[in-house]
Design a protein around this motif. Structure first.
Motif, PDB file in Angstrom:
ATOM      1  N   GLN A  24      -9.676  79.621 -39.037  1.00  0.00           N
ATOM      2  CA  GLN A  24     -10.441  80.913 -38.765  1.00  0.00           C
ATOM      3  C   GLN A  24      -9.760  81.965 -39.880  1.00  0.00           C
ATOM      4  O   GLN A  24      -9.964  83.323 -39.638  1.00  0.00           O
ATOM      5  CB  GLN A  24      -9.912  81.485 -37.329  1.00  0.00           C
ATOM      6  CG  GLN A  24     -10.586  80.482 -36.220  1.00  0.00           C
ATOM      7  CD  GLN A  24     -12.216  80.435 -36.390  1.00  0.00           C
ATOM      8  OE1 GLN A  24     -12.765  81.155 -36.618  1.00  0.00           O
ATOM      9  NE2 GLN A  24     -12.452  78.952 -36.319  1.00  0.00           N
ATOM     10  N   ILE A  26      -6.888  83.041 -40.309  1.00  0.00           N
ATOM     11  CA  ILE A  26      -5.800  83.869 -39.472  1.00  0.00           C
ATOM     12  C   ILE A  26      -4.574  83.692 -40.293  1.00  0.00           C
ATOM     13  O   ILE A  26      -4.137  82.478 -40.457  1.00  0.00           O
ATOM     14  CB  ILE A  26      -5.777  83.575 -38.192  1.00  0.00           C
ATOM     15  CG1 ILE A  26      -7.074  84.006 -37.396  1.00  0.00           C
ATOM     16  CG2 ILE A  26      -4.425  84.298 -37.249  1.00  0.00           C
ATOM     17  CD1 ILE A  26      -7.096  83.490 -35.857  1.00  0.00           C
ATOM     18  N   ARG A 205      -8.567  89.942 -37.918  1.00  0.00           N
ATOM     19  CA  ARG A 205      -8.398  88.592 -37.425  1.00  0.00           C
ATOM     20  C   ARG A 205      -7.246  88.144 -37.014  1.00  0.00           C
ATOM     21  O   ARG A 205      -6.954  87.645 -35.832  1.00  0.00           O
ATOM     22  CB  ARG A 205      -8.847  87.389 -38.564  1.00  0.00           C
ATOM     23  CG  ARG A 205     -10.212  87.415 -38.781  1.00  0.00           C
ATOM     24  CD  ARG A 205     -10.826  86.411 -39.991  1.00  0.00           C
ATOM     25  NE  ARG A 205     -12.331  86.378 -39.966  1.00  0.00           N
ATOM     26  CZ  ARG A 205     -13.026  85.330 -39.560  1.00  0.00           C
ATOM     27  NH1 ARG A 205     -12.496  84.442 -38.819  1.00  0.00           N
ATOM     28  NH2 ARG A 205     -14.327  85.478 -39.786  1.00  0.00           N
ATOM     29  N   SER A 206      -6.169  88.371 -37.744  1.00  0.00           N
ATOM     30  CA  SER A 206      -4.750  88.020 -37.313  1.00  0.00           C
ATOM     31  C   SER A 206      -4.110  89.045 -36.275  1.00  0.00           C
ATOM     32  O   SER A 206      -3.411  88.482 -35.301  1.00  0.00           O
ATOM     33  CB  SER A 206      -3.846  88.460 -38.663  1.00  0.00           C
ATOM     34  OG  SER A 206      -4.232  87.494 -39.722  1.00  0.00           O
TER      35      SER A 206
END
Length: 286
Positions: A24, A26, A205-206
């Motif tokens: 993803q 991340i 995202r992270s």
């Protein structure tokens, strides 16, 4: 029992999230940073720990600072282990850290070494040998075993530090909350340095991944504490069910959902791990 099952589920979901993070996009280090911000905030909000108790002269600050450093460090190690060695073997290595914790209890904390505990220790060491074996078809498995050993030793170190803090009379919830906050400050400093050096950029995202990770991390601890409170007369049952449950569910998720390969040695080690945890738990009960 529902609290215990929820704690098992949250523990395994942490490994699943760490497994999915690279796919993803991340950034693991960023996510772990925000994880401690969320876990610390939830602990302050829902548990209302007495941080004033930490002002006592006997507060073991060295152990607390070491724990605050060890927590994010072992998260980074676990993420690497899950990626290279898989969820199945990483979760077993994490749960078998109790072998080193038990050995430390014998050597440093004066715990009695009964026949049952020693038998569980021996079975657990055999299980580690099986778990460390590389599945023949695994492409990255050869690089996974050092990370499995690091997971094993790292979680044992955390257990020993928690025991040292508990023996000093400090509330476990207060100490954990403080360590979450210190870990967040340390990791945020690391991320700022990385950003200034141009090694990464802060991203949504992270941040979201870290928020979910923090919620799961906190929920795992909360439900485990609640399970001990609900089954206060059966601590060994709680301990055994938690550890065996994580091993079993982690194996199921790793094999079924992610197609992780296991060798005969790995499966034998998995079975021995379940037996070892049960033997140690019920030896402690006796």
């Amino acid at each position: 029992m529902s609290y215990l099952l929820l704690s098992v589920l949250c523990s395994v979901l942490v490994s699943v999230l760490l497994k999915l993070a690279p796919r993803q996009r991340i950034d693991i280090a960023q996510a772990i940073t925000w994880n401690y911000a969320v876990a610390g905030a939830l602990a302050l909000w829902l548990l209302d720990p007495s941080l004033a108790a930490l002002r006592a002269p006997q507060t073991p600050w060295v152990a607390l600072v070491l724990l605050a450093i060890a927590l994010p460090s072992i998260f980074l190690v676990l993420a690497r282990s899950v990626r290279l060695a898989g969820i199945v073997r990483s979760d077993v290595a994490q749960r078998l850290s109790l072998l080193l914790s038990l050995a430390a209890a014998f050597l440093w904390f004066g715990e009695q070494a009964s026949a049952g505990k020693l038998a569980g220790l021996a079975l657990g060491l055999l299980a580690i040998v099986g778990i460390l074996q590389r599945p023949a078809a695994a492409s990255e498995g050869a690089r996974g075993w050092p990370w499995l050993l690091a997971v094993w030793a790292g979680f044992a170190l955390i257990d020993v530090l928690l025991k040292r803090i508990a023996l000093a009379g400090v509330s476990s919830l207060s100490s954990l909350t403080l360590c979450f906050l210190i870990a967040f400050a340390l990791m945020l400093t690391v991320q700022v340095v990385r950003r200034l050096r141009g090694d990464m950029r802060f991203d949504a995202r992270s941040l979201v991944g870290g928020g979910v990770l923090g919620a799961l991390n906190f929920a795992n601890i909360l439900f485990y504490v609640r399970a001990h409170q609900a089954l206060s007369d059966s601590p060994a049952v709680v301990f055994a069910t938690m550890n065996i449950g994580v091993v079993a569910l982690g194996a199921m998720v790793g094999i079924v959902a992610f197609g992780e390969r296991t060798s005969r040695w790995n499966r034998a080690g998995l079975a021995l791990a379940v037996v070892a945890i049960a033997v140690i738990a019920f030896a402690a009960k006796g």
